[in-house]
Design an enzyme around this catalytic site. Structure first.
Site, mmCIF file in Angstrom:
data_model
loop_
_atom_site.group_PDB
_atom_site.id
_atom_site.type_symbol
_atom_site.label_atom_id
_atom_site.label_comp_id
_atom_site.label_asym_id
_atom_site.label_seq_id
_atom_site.Cartn_x
_atom_site.Cartn_y
_atom_site.Cartn_z
ATOM 1 N N ARG A 147 -11.944 13.255 1.022
ATOM 2 C CA ARG A 147 -12.919 12.451 1.779
ATOM 3 C C ARG A 147 -14.240 12.303 1.045
ATOM 4 O O ARG A 147 -14.979 11.345 1.264
ATOM 5 C CB ARG A 147 -13.159 13.091 3.140
ATOM 6 C CG ARG A 147 -11.917 13.197 4.005
ATOM 7 C CD ARG A 147 -11.302 11.847 4.309
ATOM 8 N NE ARG A 147 -10.084 11.963 5.123
ATOM 9 C CZ ARG A 147 -9.329 10.932 5.458
ATOM 10 N NH1 ARG A 147 -9.632 9.698 5.058
ATOM 11 N NH2 ARG A 147 -8.247 11.115 6.176
ATOM 12 N N TYR A 159 -1.313 13.317 6.060
ATOM 13 C CA TYR A 159 -0.944 12.299 7.053
ATOM 14 C C TYR A 159 0.559 12.405 7.349
ATOM 15 O O TYR A 159 1.349 12.648 6.442
ATOM 16 C CB TYR A 159 -1.201 10.880 6.514
ATOM 17 C CG TYR A 159 -2.629 10.373 6.524
ATOM 18 C CD1 TYR A 159 -3.641 11.016 7.226
ATOM 19 C CD2 TYR A 159 -2.951 9.213 5.839
ATOM 20 C CE1 TYR A 159 -4.935 10.502 7.226
ATOM 21 C CE2 TYR A 159 -4.238 8.696 5.835
ATOM 22 C CZ TYR A 159 -5.228 9.347 6.533
ATOM 23 O OH TYR A 159 -6.501 8.840 6.534
ATOM 24 N N ARG A 195 1.678 6.896 -6.750
ATOM 25 C CA ARG A 195 0.550 7.799 -6.989
ATOM 26 C C ARG A 195 0.935 9.231 -6.679
ATOM 27 O O ARG A 195 0.653 10.147 -7.471
ATOM 28 C CB ARG A 195 -0.657 7.378 -6.146
ATOM 29 C CG ARG A 195 -1.775 8.417 -6.187
ATOM 30 C CD ARG A 195 -3.049 7.952 -5.511
ATOM 31 N NE ARG A 195 -2.880 7.566 -4.120
ATOM 32 C CZ ARG A 195 -3.879 7.142 -3.348
ATOM 33 N NH1 ARG A 195 -5.107 7.028 -3.843
ATOM 34 N NH2 ARG A 195 -3.663 6.819 -2.092
ATOM 35 N N TYR A 235 0.840 -1.216 0.000
ATOM 36 C CA TYR A 235 0.000 0.000 0.000
ATOM 37 C C TYR A 235 0.873 1.263 0.000
ATOM 38 O O TYR A 235 0.591 2.233 -0.712
ATOM 39 C CB TYR A 235 -0.953 0.014 1.200
ATOM 40 C CG TYR A 235 -1.778 1.290 1.264
ATOM 41 C CD1 TYR A 235 -2.694 1.591 0.261
ATOM 42 C CD2 TYR A 235 -1.616 2.199 2.312
ATOM 43 C CE1 TYR A 235 -3.438 2.768 0.304
ATOM 44 C CE2 TYR A 235 -2.360 3.363 2.363
ATOM 45 C CZ TYR A 235 -3.269 3.651 1.357
ATOM 46 O OH TYR A 235 -3.994 4.812 1.394
ATOM 47 N N GLU A 285 -14.231 -0.782 5.990
ATOM 48 C CA GLU A 285 -14.186 0.469 5.228
ATOM 49 C C GLU A 285 -15.452 0.533 4.383
ATOM 50 O O GLU A 285 -15.881 -0.495 3.843
ATOM 51 C CB GLU A 285 -12.929 0.497 4.348
ATOM 52 C CG GLU A 285 -12.758 1.813 3.596
ATOM 53 C CD GLU A 285 -11.408 1.915 2.879
ATOM 54 O OE1 GLU A 285 -10.373 1.623 3.522
ATOM 55 O OE2 GLU A 285 -11.402 2.275 1.702
#
Ligand code: 3EB
Length: 338
Positions: free
Chosen positions: A215, A202, A149, A142, A328
């Site tokens: 979000r 983050y 990305r 991940y 999730e």
């Protein structure tokens, strides 16, 4: 089934061939017991994502539009567009490192978006095999994905470039399968949640480069005021930047649903300059990702209580980007409100 006066519509169907709608197919995403590479079939792009065991009922997400589409392949991406909307899907094969192939895949998509002129990306989904395992260099896959990305986004949009609502979730097969929706006109606004640190901010604790996604994303077609279609990103039991309630599925469901309710709320939409408000009951096309099959009954009960009886809810048992996250959830609150 929600209706979209501006043309774009989603359906979740058990057998796509058996239910022709008379509309034009912009893209098909089949959740299967195996991967199948992006390709154009019967004039529409299609991707198969290994997200269910062979014994589980398959489901296909079909994106449809009112206008005829032009479809094709660009590099390894399958795409279709109708003059207003673009769907594109890609698959990065299983390998020892994802940073470079993810960067290249994103670059191909940004090229296509530029060439065909669909500058407003509304929503993006990524399904990542072995998401919590180490790559050939010992980095969690991940985090490796997030690195590629972030570099692609930097290259195309600059450091401050923001991305729309996304899902970054496990898959049962290897490699990374992904798809996106973009529009030529209308207005895309990316929303944050006051209860959560924006993912692009983050701390390094979670990897060398942060995840780049919003979000939620509001897509208002031309002539529509308010939030239009509200795409709620994959949402989990995170407050601030920290996972809360490790090991407790019921509490993780509560925090996840609370986060979703907050991002859609009138209070939050107003804070983003949008005079509108939605609730969990407005969500359709809900996808629920559950790490442990034994937690499904608790999650199903929480979702049945939170969402509308008419919402279509699909459950998948897959890993989640942080190993302490057990659930999730994502969804779409389409325009108009039902
Ligand atoms: C989170 O809030 C949970 O990497 O694209 C949710 C949605 C998550 C999208 C992504 C990750 C992504 O950080 C994980």
């Amino acid at each position: 089934m929600a209706t979209y006066p501006h043309g774009l519509r989603c359906r979740l169907v058990r057998s796509p061939e058996a239910t022709p709608s008379g509309r034009h197919v912009l893209g098909r995403v089949a959740f299967l017991g195996h991967h199948s590479a992006p390709a154009v079939r019967a004039g529409a792009p299609e991707i198969g994502i290994h997200l269910v065991g062979a014994e589980v009922e398959r489901v296909t997400e079909v994106w449809e539009t009112d206008s005829p589409v032009v479809s094709g392949m660009y590099q390894d991406l399958a795409y279709a567009h109708d003059g207003e909307y673009l769907f594109c899907a890609g698959q990065v094969p299983e390998g020892g490192s994802y940073r470079e192939p993810v960067r290249n895949a994103y670059r191909a998509a940004f090229d296509l978006i530029g060439k065909l002129d669909y500058p407003h990306v509304m929503r993006i989904w990524h399904f990542i095999g072995d998401i919590n395992r180490a790559n050939a260099d010992g980095m969690e896959i991940y985090r490796d994905f997030c690195l590629g990305r972030a570099e692609a986004v930097d290259h195309h949009l600059g450091r401050a470039g923001d991305m729309p609502a996304a899902t970054g979730i496990g898959a049962l097969g290897g490699g990374i399968s992904w798809y996106l929706l973009a529009s030529r006109s209308g207005r895309v606004r990316n929303l944050e949640n006051p209860l959560q640190v924006p993912a692009p901010s983050y701390p390094h604790l979670y990897g060398p480069r942060p995840p780049k996604f919003a979000r939620a994303t509001s897509f208002s077609p031309p002539g529509i005021d308010g939030a239009g279609d509200l795409f709620v990103a994959g949402t989990a039991s995170i407050l601030g930047h920290e996972t809360v309630h490790a090991g407790d599925i019921a509490k993780q469901c509560d925090v996840t649903l609370g986060n979703m309710a907050m991002v859609m709320s009138r209070e939050n939409l107003l804070a983003h300059g949008i005079d509108d408000g939605r609730t969990l009951k407005d969500l359709r096309f809900v996808k629920v990702y559950v790490r442990r099959a034994e937690d499904l009954p608790v999650v199903r009960a929480a979702c049945a209580a939170a969402f509308s009886d008419t919402a279509e809810i699909v459950y998948f048992t897959v890993d989640i980007c942080r190993s302490d996250l057990l659930v999730e959830i994502e969804g779409i609150a389409p325009y108009p409100r039902s």
